[in-house]
Design a protein around this motif. Structure first.
Motif, PDB file in Angstrom:
ATOM      1  N   MET A 262     -22.941  -0.459 -30.638  1.00  0.00           N
ATOM      2  CA  MET A 262     -21.696  -1.072 -31.097  1.00  0.00           C
ATOM      3  C   MET A 262     -20.560  -0.655 -30.173  1.00  0.00           C
ATOM      4  SD  MET A 262     -22.841  -2.789 -33.597  1.00  0.00           S
ATOM      5  CE  MET A 262     -21.351  -3.430 -34.306  1.00  0.00           C
TER       6      MET A 262
ATOM      7  N   LEU B 132     -23.491  -3.457 -40.320  1.00  0.00           N
ATOM      8  CA  LEU B 132     -23.050  -3.533 -38.929  1.00  0.00           C
ATOM      9  C   LEU B 132     -22.633  -4.958 -38.600  1.00  0.00           C
ATOM     10  CD1 LEU B 132     -25.829  -1.477 -37.115  1.00  0.00           C
ATOM     11  CD2 LEU B 132     -23.528  -0.726 -37.653  1.00  0.00           C
TER      12      LEU B 132
ATOM     13  N   ALA C  28     -21.307  -5.897 -29.518  1.00  0.00           N
ATOM     14  CA  ALA C  28     -22.289  -4.872 -29.169  1.00  0.00           C
ATOM     15  C   ALA C  28     -22.717  -5.045 -27.724  1.00  0.00           C
ATOM     16  CB  ALA C  28     -23.491  -4.948 -30.101  1.00  0.00           C
TER      17      ALA C  28
END
Length: 118
Positions: free
Chosen positions: A116, A98, A102
């Motif tokens: 996200m 990731l 966000a």
């Protein structure tokens, strides 16, 4: 010798109150599962890990933390301190795949949930 009356009302019946159940069913015409505002979908399974991550603020300040669990849509992080996060951050969690902007969905003490942004 007479039996003393109950101090706090009467004893509850042994079974459910059928009158209350009937009234509730009559008030509810549409089942919850078929309502349009109710999403009857289960959440994606979260992978539980303990991997290093970091978040960067718009100001450039960077905090290190640990990813506790994640999905492709977000992660739950734990930080060493209880500092309040801004509404949006940049997540660096390459160990779990990731990285990107966000949104902070929730924060409780040193843990935070990030979603996200697409």
């Amino acid at each position: 010798m007479a039996i003393k009356p109950r101090l706090f009302g009467t004893k509850k019946p042994d079974g459910p109150d059928l009158g209350r159940i009937q009234r509730t069913l009559q008030q509810s015409n549409i089942p919850i599962a078929s309502r349009t505002d109710h999403q009857n979908l289960s959440r994606e399974k979260r992978a539980q890990v303990y991997r290093e991550a970091a978040v960067a603020y718009d100001s450039g300040y960077r905090r290190k933390g640990v990813v506790l669990d994640y999905t492709a849509k977000g992660a739950r992080l734990r930080f060493p301190t209880n500092e309040k996060l801004p509404p949006t951050v940049y997540l660096y969690a390459r160990a779990v795949g990731l990285e990107g902007p966000a949104r902070v969905v929730w924060q409780h003490n040193s843990e935070a949930g990030l979603a996200m942004q697409v």
